[in-house]
Design a protein around this motif. Structure first.
Motif, short mmCIF file in Angstrom:
data_model
loop_
_atom_site.label_atom_id
_atom_site.label_comp_id
_atom_site.label_asym_id
_atom_site.label_seq_id
_atom_site.Cartn_x
_atom_site.Cartn_y
_atom_site.Cartn_z
N ASP A 111 0.87 -1.18 0.00
CA ASP A 111 0.00 0.00 0.00
C ASP A 111 0.90 1.23 0.00
OD1 ASP A 111 -1.72 2.14 0.54
OD2 ASP A 111 -3.04 0.92 1.79
N ILE A 112 1.17 1.74 -1.19
CA ILE A 112 2.14 2.83 -1.32
C ILE A 112 1.67 4.10 -0.59
CG2 ILE A 112 3.08 4.49 -2.97
CD1 ILE A 112 3.85 2.32 -4.77
N GLU A 113 0.40 4.44 -0.75
CA GLU A 113 -0.09 5.67 -0.12
C GLU A 113 0.02 5.60 1.39
OE1 GLU A 113 -0.64 8.39 -1.80
OE2 GLU A 113 -0.08 7.19 -3.55
N ASP A 114 -0.35 4.46 1.96
CA ASP A 114 -0.24 4.30 3.40
C ASP A 114 1.22 4.31 3.84
OD1 ASP A 114 -1.49 3.49 6.07
OD2 ASP A 114 -0.08 1.85 5.75
N PHE A 115 2.08 3.68 3.05
CA PHE A 115 3.51 3.65 3.38
C PHE A 115 4.07 5.07 3.37
CE2 PHE A 115 8.00 3.39 2.33
CZ PHE A 115 8.45 2.41 3.21
N LYS A 116 3.74 5.84 2.35
CA LYS A 116 4.24 7.21 2.28
C LYS A 116 3.73 8.05 3.45
CE LYS A 116 4.89 7.55 -2.75
NZ LYS A 116 4.41 8.20 -4.00
N ALA A 117 2.45 7.90 3.75
CA ALA A 117 1.88 8.69 4.84
C ALA A 117 2.53 8.34 6.19
CB ALA A 117 0.37 8.46 4.91
N SER A 118 2.90 7.06 6.35
CA SER A 118 3.43 6.61 7.63
C SER A 118 4.93 6.80 7.77
CB SER A 118 3.09 5.12 7.84
OG SER A 118 1.70 4.90 7.81
N TYR A 119 5.67 6.66 6.65
CA TYR A 119 7.12 6.55 6.78
C TYR A 119 7.94 7.51 5.93
CZ TYR A 119 5.68 2.07 8.78
OH TYR A 119 5.07 1.10 9.54
N LEU A 120 7.33 8.13 4.93
CA LEU A 120 8.14 8.92 4.00
C LEU A 120 8.90 10.04 4.71
CD1 LEU A 120 8.98 9.26 1.08
CD2 LEU A 120 6.99 10.74 0.72
N GLY A 121 8.25 10.71 5.64
CA GLY A 121 8.93 11.79 6.35
C GLY A 121 10.15 11.31 7.12
#
Length: 346
Positions: A172-182
């Motif tokens: 789940d790319i969107e969830d991954f980005k929201a959770s970890y990208l920062g």
């Protein structure tokens, strides 16, 4: 000519698949090396690395696959080379593989440290060839974050050697980005792309299965390119099996003993992709003839159904030269999800 070492912290991260996708997406003349082979195959009286042979076929590289690899066994490499002579050998084959190419992809061993004792680990390859390192990370979200933070805190890879990281097989790319990208961006590591998980890449053909099992193909050879998506192990009575919803799934493989003619017939009527018969028991001739007419591959193995199922479950669905659709999917995933200009240095 640009050179890149494609490496991973852990095994089975998708290095070869990403190399295929990159090579097709970049639309450049691509060369390939895998200095330390780890998937040994024997073909035409030569020892090849599976990935090297695959890349040679897919990209019509004229050099024989054995020229892409220095060796396979650590003990033999230690006997034949010291650090300096191995560095020269690596540079020599890199020059040959890169001749007339725009970019040379150098695939490292199975994980980041593999080959360290023979100076062919991922970081040594980048240093010997004076090129950048691209690290592939995959696994659960927590494993990926563990690897990224460990890489930043302890690995000490010099910034000038690491081009960046590619995060692969994210469900789940969107969830991954929201959770970890920062958190990832805060490490200062360059993110070259995040590639989504693709179920299609986990499927394999009946031909790949036959080769992997060392099975004897006793019928249906013309159907060996059929894709297998689901597996049913036939250990129950046939009436119970056909009531099972799992038995009716599309593109299925039946694993059962060769004397279970009732199950074999039921699978053939359900248009199964392939059938694996265990215990080295061949079915009656009419079954073999019908399978041939229906183009359903029937594979014969000596192990029992349980052991065969466990063996198939543990298979890594490697890309093959016949997997044109998979190669095209890898190209699309690379185009849509990677920073190709940064990777290619454009």
């Amino acid at each position: 000519m640009k050179k890149l070492v494609i490496a991973s912290i852990r095994r089975s991260a998708g290095k070869t698949s990403i190399a295929v996708g990159l090579a097709k997406a970049l639309d450049k003349r691509v060369g390939y090396l895998k200095p330390l082979g780890d998937r040994l195959i024997y073909r035409e009286k030569h020892l090849w690395d599976y990935d090297s042979a695959l890349m040679g076929k897919i990209f019509s590289i004229s050099a024989p696959p054995e020229e892409f690899t220095i060796g396979f066994h650590h003990s033999k490499l230690r006997y034949m080379y010291n650090q300096e002579s191995l560095r020269k050998k690596l540079q020599q084959i890199a020059e040959q593989a890169g001749s007339g190419k725009d970019i040379l992809l150098v695939e490292a061993g199975q994980d980041l440290t593999y080959g360290a004792s023979v100076f062919l680990d991922s970081i040594s390859l980048a240093e010997h060839l004076d090129c950048k390192l691209v690290l592939i990370l995959s696994g659960s979200d927590d494993v990926i974050m563990d690897d990224i933070l460990f890489l930043k805190k302890y690995m000490g890879i010099r910034a000038e050697k690491l081009l960046g990281i590619i995060i692969n097989k994210v469900r789940d790319i969107e969830d991954f980005k929201a959770s970890y990208l920062g958190s990832i961006q805060a490490t200062g590591l360059e993110i070259l792309g995040i590639i989504p998980y693709s179920e299609e890449l986990t499927y394999f053909s009946a031909r790949f299965l036959a080769d992997s099992l060392g099975a004897k193909v006793i019928a249906g050879e013309t159907g060996l390119n059929k894709i297998i998506e689901n597996i049913f192990v036939g250990l129950v009575p046939v009436d119970q099996a056909i009531r099972d919803r799992a038995f009716k799934r599309e593109n299925s493989l039946l694993i059962t003993s060769g004397d279970r003619v009732d199950l074999v017939l039921a699978a053939m009527e359900s248009d199964y992709s392939a059938i694996v018969l265990t215990n080295n028991i061949s079915p009656p001739a009419n079954i073999i003839n019908n399978a041939g007419i229906l183009k359903i591959p029937v594979l014969l193995v000596s192990s029992d159904s349980y052991k065969t199922a466990r063996q198939i479950e543990s298979l890594e669905p490697l890309l093959t030269e016949a997997d044109g659709e998979k190669a095209n999917l890898l190209q699309m995933l690379a185009k849509n999800n990677l920073n190709l200009s940064k990777i290619a240095g454009d």
